[in-house]
Structures are given as structure tokens and as C-alpha cells.
Design a protein around this motif. Structure first.
Motif, mmCIF file in Angstrom:
data_model
loop_
_atom_site.group_PDB
_atom_site.id
_atom_site.type_symbol
_atom_site.label_atom_id
_atom_site.label_comp_id
_atom_site.label_asym_id
_atom_site.label_seq_id
_atom_site.Cartn_x
_atom_site.Cartn_y
_atom_site.Cartn_z
ATOM 1 N N GLY A 16 15.565 16.789 11.294
ATOM 2 C CA GLY A 16 14.940 16.690 9.970
ATOM 3 C C GLY A 16 14.045 17.873 9.651
ATOM 4 N N GLN A 17 13.326 17.721 8.553
ATOM 5 C CA GLN A 17 12.418 18.768 8.096
ATOM 6 C C GLN A 17 11.141 18.770 8.938
ATOM 7 N N SER A 18 10.341 19.821 8.770
ATOM 8 C CA SER A 18 9.033 19.836 9.422
ATOM 9 C C SER A 18 8.170 18.749 8.767
ATOM 10 N N ARG B 111 -0.149 11.249 20.180
ATOM 11 C CA ARG B 111 0.687 12.421 19.874
ATOM 12 C C ARG B 111 1.002 12.511 18.383
ATOM 13 N N LEU B 112 0.904 11.382 17.681
ATOM 14 C CA LEU B 112 1.185 11.402 16.238
ATOM 15 C C LEU B 112 -0.063 11.746 15.422
ATOM 16 N N ALA B 113 -1.238 11.365 15.955
ATOM 17 C CA ALA B 113 -2.480 11.504 15.174
ATOM 18 C C ALA B 113 -2.695 12.907 14.603
ATOM 19 N N PRO B 114 -2.471 13.982 15.401
ATOM 20 C CA PRO B 114 -2.723 15.320 14.845
ATOM 21 C C PRO B 114 -1.786 15.678 13.685
ATOM 22 N N MET B 115 -0.656 14.970 13.558
ATOM 23 C CA MET B 115 0.267 15.247 12.439
ATOM 24 C C MET B 115 -0.389 14.916 11.109
ATOM 25 N N ASN B 116 -1.474 14.147 11.185
ATOM 26 C CA ASN B 116 -2.274 13.851 9.999
ATOM 27 C C ASN B 116 -2.518 15.110 9.167
ATOM 28 N N ARG C 31 0.821 -1.210 0.000
ATOM 29 C CA ARG C 31 0.000 0.000 0.000
ATOM 30 C C ARG C 31 0.859 1.266 0.000
ATOM 31 N N ILE C 32 2.024 1.202 0.634
ATOM 32 C CA ILE C 32 2.800 2.451 0.794
ATOM 33 C C ILE C 32 4.272 2.339 0.405
ATOM 34 N N LYS C 33 4.746 1.137 0.063
ATOM 35 C CA LYS C 33 6.208 1.005 -0.102
ATOM 36 C C LYS C 33 6.760 1.896 -1.205
ATOM 37 N N ASP D 35 10.551 4.982 -2.487
ATOM 38 C CA ASP D 35 11.472 4.618 -3.568
ATOM 39 C C ASP D 35 12.707 5.520 -3.623
ATOM 40 N N ASN D 36 12.512 6.817 -3.386
ATOM 41 C CA ASN D 36 13.644 7.742 -3.544
ATOM 42 C C ASN D 36 14.189 8.237 -2.208
ATOM 43 N N THR D 37 13.944 7.455 -1.169
ATOM 44 C CA THR D 37 14.330 7.911 0.165
ATOM 45 C C THR D 37 15.623 7.266 0.627
ATOM 46 N N ASN D 38 16.466 8.074 1.220
ATOM 47 C CA ASN D 38 17.666 7.553 1.881
ATOM 48 C C ASN D 38 17.221 6.963 3.223
ATOM 49 N N GLY E 243 5.434 16.639 -0.993
ATOM 50 C CA GLY E 243 5.465 16.160 -2.379
ATOM 51 C C GLY E 243 4.869 14.777 -2.563
ATOM 52 N N LEU E 244 4.481 14.133 -1.497
ATOM 53 C CA LEU E 244 4.117 12.709 -1.578
ATOM 54 C C LEU E 244 2.634 12.465 -1.854
ATOM 55 N N HIS E 245 1.809 13.501 -1.732
ATOM 56 C CA HIS E 245 0.360 13.385 -1.978
ATOM 57 C C HIS E 245 -0.250 12.216 -1.210
ATOM 58 N N LEU E 246 -0.042 12.188 0.075
ATOM 59 C CA LEU E 246 -0.514 11.064 0.887
ATOM 60 C C LEU E 246 -1.993 11.213 1.242
ATOM 61 N N THR E 247 -2.663 10.070 1.358
ATOM 62 C CA THR E 247 -4.080 10.034 1.742
ATOM 63 C C THR E 247 -4.216 9.560 3.191
ATOM 64 N N ALA F 181 -5.782 6.932 3.952
ATOM 65 C CA ALA F 181 -5.551 5.486 3.891
ATOM 66 C C ALA F 181 -4.052 5.192 4.003
ATOM 67 N N ASP F 182 -3.210 6.010 3.338
ATOM 68 C CA ASP F 182 -1.754 5.843 3.467
ATOM 69 C C ASP F 182 -1.333 6.050 4.920
ATOM 70 N N PHE F 183 -1.868 7.117 5.515
ATOM 71 C CA PHE F 183 -1.527 7.453 6.899
ATOM 72 C C PHE F 183 -1.853 6.273 7.827
ATOM 73 N N ASP G 184 18.593 5.239 5.622
ATOM 74 C CA ASP G 184 19.360 5.414 6.861
ATOM 75 C C ASP G 184 19.048 6.761 7.507
ATOM 76 N N ARG G 185 19.022 7.786 6.649
ATOM 77 C CA ARG G 185 18.692 9.108 7.177
ATOM 78 C C ARG G 185 17.261 9.118 7.718
ATOM 79 N N PHE G 186 16.342 8.493 6.945
ATOM 80 C CA PHE G 186 14.941 8.432 7.364
ATOM 81 C C PHE G 186 14.816 7.801 8.757
ATOM 82 N N ASP H 292 -0.696 17.708 8.714
ATOM 83 C CA ASP H 292 0.463 18.147 7.928
ATOM 84 C C ASP H 292 0.892 17.110 6.902
ATOM 85 N N VAL H 293 0.655 15.818 7.247
ATOM 86 C CA VAL H 293 1.191 14.727 6.427
ATOM 87 C C VAL H 293 0.275 14.419 5.237
ATOM 88 N N VAL H 294 -1.046 14.442 5.494
ATOM 89 C CA VAL H 294 -2.007 14.082 4.444
ATOM 90 C C VAL H 294 -2.339 15.335 3.649
HETATM 91 C C1 HEM Z 1 2.461 10.620 11.969
HETATM 92 C C2 HEM Z 1 2.916 10.084 10.877
HETATM 93 C C3 HEM Z 1 4.293 10.305 10.315
HETATM 94 C C4 HEM Z 1 5.441 10.684 10.940
HETATM 95 C C5 HEM Z 1 5.632 10.984 12.413
HETATM 96 C C6 HEM Z 1 6.464 10.732 9.944
HETATM 97 C C7 HEM Z 1 7.771 11.088 10.179
HETATM 98 C C8 HEM Z 1 8.715 11.295 9.204
HETATM 99 C C9 HEM Z 1 10.042 11.811 9.406
HETATM 100 C C10 HEM Z 1 10.620 12.170 10.768
HETATM 101 C C11 HEM Z 1 10.654 11.902 8.212
HETATM 102 C C12 HEM Z 1 12.068 12.366 7.942
HETATM 103 C C13 HEM Z 1 12.067 13.783 7.487
HETATM 104 C C14 HEM Z 1 13.503 14.213 7.130
HETATM 105 O O1 HEM Z 1 14.327 13.330 6.936
HETATM 106 O O2 HEM Z 1 13.728 15.416 7.070
HETATM 107 C C15 HEM Z 1 9.704 11.433 7.241
HETATM 108 C C16 HEM Z 1 9.963 11.337 5.896
HETATM 109 C C17 HEM Z 1 9.193 10.585 5.046
HETATM 110 N N1 HEM Z 1 7.945 10.057 5.297
HETATM 111 FE FE1 HEM Z 1 6.950 10.259 6.995
HETATM 112 N N2 HEM Z 1 5.951 10.385 8.746
HETATM 113 C C18 HEM Z 1 4.618 10.117 8.930
HETATM 114 C C19 HEM Z 1 3.729 9.691 7.969
HETATM 115 C C20 HEM Z 1 4.113 9.232 6.739
HETATM 116 C C21 HEM Z 1 3.271 8.490 5.831
HETATM 117 C C22 HEM Z 1 1.809 8.168 6.092
HETATM 118 C C23 HEM Z 1 4.019 8.173 4.757
HETATM 119 C C24 HEM Z 1 3.659 7.377 3.549
HETATM 120 C C25 HEM Z 1 2.795 6.444 3.514
HETATM 121 C C26 HEM Z 1 5.333 8.732 4.969
HETATM 122 C C27 HEM Z 1 6.377 8.649 4.071
HETATM 123 C C28 HEM Z 1 7.561 9.342 4.221
HETATM 124 C C29 HEM Z 1 8.582 9.384 3.205
HETATM 125 C C30 HEM Z 1 8.541 8.697 1.861
HETATM 126 C C31 HEM Z 1 9.603 10.172 3.733
HETATM 127 C C32 HEM Z 1 10.913 10.536 3.066
HETATM 128 C C33 HEM Z 1 10.799 11.748 2.217
HETATM 129 C C34 HEM Z 1 12.161 12.016 1.621
HETATM 130 O O3 HEM Z 1 12.744 11.090 1.072
HETATM 131 O O4 HEM Z 1 12.587 13.147 1.754
HETATM 132 N N3 HEM Z 1 5.348 9.365 6.181
HETATM 133 N N4 HEM Z 1 8.525 11.073 7.872
#
Ligand code: HEM
Lengths: 309, 140
Positions: free
Chosen positions: B85-87, B129-134, B52-54, B58-61, B94-98, B100-102, B63-65, B136-138
């Protein structure tokens, strides 16, 4: 009609149980490809978290058992839809009640529901001269719209999810309903529901206010010789989540008291809900409806099965 | 008078000490930074195995993540970490998350916490504590 729905539910639930392992919590779902069928099925995005669609209440709406909640039924997110059916059986000392129904949740915002209630008077029917196992049948058509808030995500605010809804109910044997003092065989309930998941405490709470004229949920008609105007009634649930798939809780619901021939009491229950997966859940409760016509203390078992896409 | 003041001071200290304790209670219940790092390892393996989300990774580092996610969960849980990391909005815009992804990610995280033996109630304290991040993320 009842048998048809029962058989269909049973068939659907056995097939869902059979494929259940494929949908087990952490088992990934197949990614949808481009075909029309896949696109159609992907409407059912199954994207909500387990148990966050609630179960089907007595009147067919998404809720607990007695209380209608602000949650939208099913597992569709705001980008999808959810569809479910339920079958509920309530065994009381002197009566029994069956309900079956279907409900659809659209974009996690709108819920449309239909339920059919069958109230069996068993021996009381004979005592009242209606005949043993005389049945009242009621149809309930419901609509609910979420107005504000998200019960799950808004964990940083006190605001609950709030929804408003209406249920149009129509009961047969209007001549008998008139004879017991009811003014009408049909009526519409209006409600405001506020539901919140206190995730920090693993606690789900609902508070609902209902404007209604219904006697015994409408099974004994609407309005009465004692009172024929709308009453403001309360219903509420609290459930503690023990795990992702298991919750224990209690509910309380006040009801109007419109009929001169019989006192109507408040209702309460304690329940356990088990969410086998996003397609099948089972609710078991101990329910007390108080007095119903000539019989006091109508308390007994409540068993409900919900199946969904 | 002096005694009263002293008593009040002791009381105030006790309260602030216990609230400091309460503040990083979740951090400790998750097993400290090491415990959180293990959870992030398991959860990330789940993200990358989840059809569903892998693809979003694809373009993520990775180790840093993982480092950034560990530090972020540590901070969220009240631990003494620094998130570099970033906010949340910038990291995901850029990820256009839904939703369902969340929720898929939440399920994978829950499975990760299950594996380490974090209790359901403790999991919910973190998820609360993570739920409200929805918001910003979605973004879709
Ligand atoms: C509460 C939920 C979430 C939290 C706390 C979270 C946290 C994070 C953090 C800390 C980073 C690293 C940012 C950085 O390196 O500057 C990140 C990046 C990322 N997250 Fe999440 N995330 C959440 C939800 C999601 C969801 C739902 C997806 C996808 C299904 C996702 C996909 C990604 C991806 C692909 C990156 C890497 C972007 C890049 O390569 O720059 N995240 N997230």
C-alpha cells in the motif's frame, strides 16, 4: 465548604456511574450534530485513551498520589479540553487529611488546578493545646504547561513528555505556623516533571524535580528555623498497567526538613488505580508519610475518587 | 586460538539466531498472518460501526484496505509479509484526522484484539510500534 464539594462530587459520580454503560470502552459515542450545545460539549472530546489523563494527586494536579506528572489532566486531546474533580481521604494513625479539588486540562497542553486540603490533628491537637480535631486548611492553586514530548505517542524515542509547573499554596493559622518555627504561611513550589509510557513494557514512569520550601506539603507552613531557602526535592512514580483500566504502582517523594521541632521524612506509597471509564476512577493506596510533628510512622490508607467530563 | 574463534562464532550465531527469533516474536504472538487477518476483520467491523470514525471509510475499498492493513501489521510485527500500500502519510493525508480519531481507531483495534484473545501486554507491544505513526496519520 468541604461538605458541599463532597455532596456535589457524590452526586456527579452517581449520575456518571448511572450513565457509565453508555460510555463503556467500546460503546460508540453519539456523533455531535450542529447545535450550539453539542458544539459546546464537543470541546470535551474525550479523545484520549483510558487512564492516560492520570489521576489527581494530593495537591490537585494531574499525577499519581504523591507525585505530580507531566501529563495533562483529563481526557481532552490537543483539540479539546478535559475537566475533573477529585476527593481524597487519607487516614493516618494520629491524623487525617482530606483534599478536594477541580482541575482543567486545555488542549492537552495546559493544566490549571485548585485543591483544598484539610489536615485534622485529631488527638494530637489536644496534646499540643490547640484543641482536639484542630484543623489546618490549605489552598493550592496550580498551573502546568507541557514543554516537549508526548508520553504516549513518542514510542520510538527516549524523550519523555516534559512539563513545568508552579503551585501557590496558602495555609491558615499563620500565628501557629510561626510558633512551630515556620517562616511563612504561604509559598510557591516550582517543578519540572518528566513522564513516559513505556508501552512495550506496559510501564508508566515519572520523575519530577521540585523546588520548594513547604513543610509537610505546606500544611506546616513554608521555610523554618533550620532552613529558610528553597530545597530541591525529588518525586517519582512507576506504575505497571495490568489492563486498560487497572494499574499497580509505587511512588516516592522527598521533602525538605526545615523545622527544628520535628524531623520530616520522605514519603512513599504503593497504589492501585481502577479506571471505571473516562469519567470515574478510584485510587487506593498504602501511604507512609513518616514522622509528623510528635508522631512517628504515620502510615495508612489513601482513598481517592476522581470524576470528570 | 582456533577453539576460541569457533566458540566466538557459535556464540555469535546463537545471538543472531535468538535475535531473529525475538524479531518475529510479536508476529507469532499475534497468531501469524492468519491471526492478524482475523484481528483486522474484527477491528474493521468495529471501525465501520463506530460513529466517531465510520464516515472516513465511506469511499474506501474495504477489501483492499483489509489486505493492506493485514500486510502492514504483519510487517510491523516482524512477519514475512510485503506491504504493497501507500505510505502512512499518503494514505491518510486527505482525511484530516485528529488525535481523537486516532485514539478511537486504537480503541476499536484493542476491542478487536480482545475478541481474538490477544493479551493486554502483547497488544501494547503492537501499539508501541503503531503509536509513532500518529505523526503521519494525524494531519489536522
Ligand atoms: C496507526 C494507525 C493507522 C494505521 C497503521 C493505518 C493503516 C492503514 C493502511 C495500511 C491503509 C491502506 C493504505 C493503502 O491501501 O494504500 C490505511 C488506509 C486508510 N486509513 Fe488508516 N491507519 C491508521 C490510522 C487511521 C485512522 C485513525 C483512520 C481514521 C479514523 C484511518 C482511516 C483510513 C482510511 C479511511 C483509509 C483508506 C483511504 C483510502 O480509501 O484510500 N486510518 N490505513
Amino acid at each position: 465548604m468541604r461538605i458541599d464539594v463532597l455532596a456535589a462530587l457524590a452526586a456527579v459520580s452517581t449520575s456518571l456511574l448511572a450513565i457509565a454503560p453508555a460510555f463503556a470502552d467500546d460503546a460508540p459515542q453519539p456523533a455531535s450534530s450542529g447545535s450550539v450545545i453539542d458544539q459546546g460539549m464537543s470541546m470535551f472530546d474525550d479523545g484520549k485513551l483510558l487512564a492516560t489523563g492520570g489521576v489527581s494527586d494530593l495537591e490537585g494536579a494531574g499525577g499519581g498520589g504523591l507525585a505530580t506528572w507531566a501529563l495533562t489532566t483529563g481526557y481532552g486531546t490537543r483539540d479539546g479540553v478535559g475537566l475533573d474533580g477529585h476527593f481524597t481521604y487519607i487516614a493516618l494513625p494520629d491524623y487525617s487529611l482530606w483534599t478536594e479539588g477541580v482541575a482543567v486540562g486545555l488542549w492537552d497542553r495546559v493544566e490549571l488546578s485548585y485543591a483544598h486540603l484539610t489536615f485534622d490533628t485529631e488527638k494530637v491537637g489536644a496534646a499540643l493545646g490547640l484543641g482536639k480535631d484542630f484543623e489546618f486548611d490549605q489552598d493550592v492553586v496550580g498551573a502546568k504547561v507541557k514543554i516537549v514530548g508526548d508520553a504516549i505517542y513518542d514510542q520510538d524515542s527516549w524523550l519523555p513528555q516534559i512539563a513545568v509547573g508552579a503551585q501557590y499554596k496558602s495555609t491558615d493559622h499563620v500565628d501557629i505556623l510561626h510558633a512551630v518555627g515556620a517562616k511563612s504561611g504561604d509559598g510557591t513550589d516550582f517543578y519540572v516533571a518528566a513522564t513516559k509510557l513505556f508501552l512495550e513494557e506496559s510501564l508508566l514512569v515519572d520523575v519530577t524535580l521540585r523546588e520548594t520550601k513547604a513543610n509537610q506539603f505546606g500544611i506546616l507552613g513554608f521555610g523554618g528555623d533550620k532552613n529558610d531557602s528553597y530545597s530541591s526535592e525529588f518525586e517519582g512514580s512507576a506504575a505497571y498497567l495490568f489492563s486498560r483500566d487497572f494499574a499497580l504502582g509505587g511512588e516516592f517523594r522527598t521533602k525538605p526538613d526545615n523545622l527544628g521541632i520535628a524531623k520530616e521524612n520522605d514519603a512513599w506509597d504503593v497504589f492501585a488505580a481502577y479506571f471505571i471509564n473516562k469519567h470515574v476512577s478510584v485510587t487506593l493506596a498504602y501511604l507512609n508519610l513518616g514522622n509528623i510533628v510528635i508522631k512517628d510512622n504515620q502510615q495508612g490508607a489513601y482513598l481517592s475518587l476522581q470524576v470528570g467530563l | 586460538m582456533l577453539r576460541k574463534l569457533a566458540l566466538a562464532a557459535v556464540a555469535a550465531l546463537t545471538i543472531s539466531a535468538s535475535s531473529a527469533l525475538a524479531d518475529d516474536a510479536l508476529f507469532h504472538d499475534l497468531g501469524g498472518r492468519d491471526g492478524i487477518a482475523t484481528i483486522v476483520d474484527d477491528a474493521t467491523a468495529n471501525f465501520l460501526a463506530d460513529p466517531r470514525i465510520k464516515a472516513t471509510f465511506d469511499n474506501t475499498n474495504m477489501d483492499r484496505f483489509k489486505t493492506n492493513l493485514t500486510d502492514q501489521l504483519c510487517v510491523v510485527a516482524g512477519g514475512p509479509c510485503v506491504y504493497k500500500g501507500q505510505s502512512m502519510h499518503d494514505a491518510h493525508k486527505g482525511l484530516h484526522l485528529t488525535n481523537a480519531d486516532f485514539n478511537a481507531l486504537v480503541e476499536d483495534l484493542q476491542a478487536g484484539m480482545d475478541k481474538v484473545g490477544v493479551s493486554f501486554a502483547t497488544q501494547n507491544r503492537l501499539l508501541a510500534r503503531l503509536a509513532p505513526m500518529n505523526r503521519d496519520v494525524v494531519t489536522k
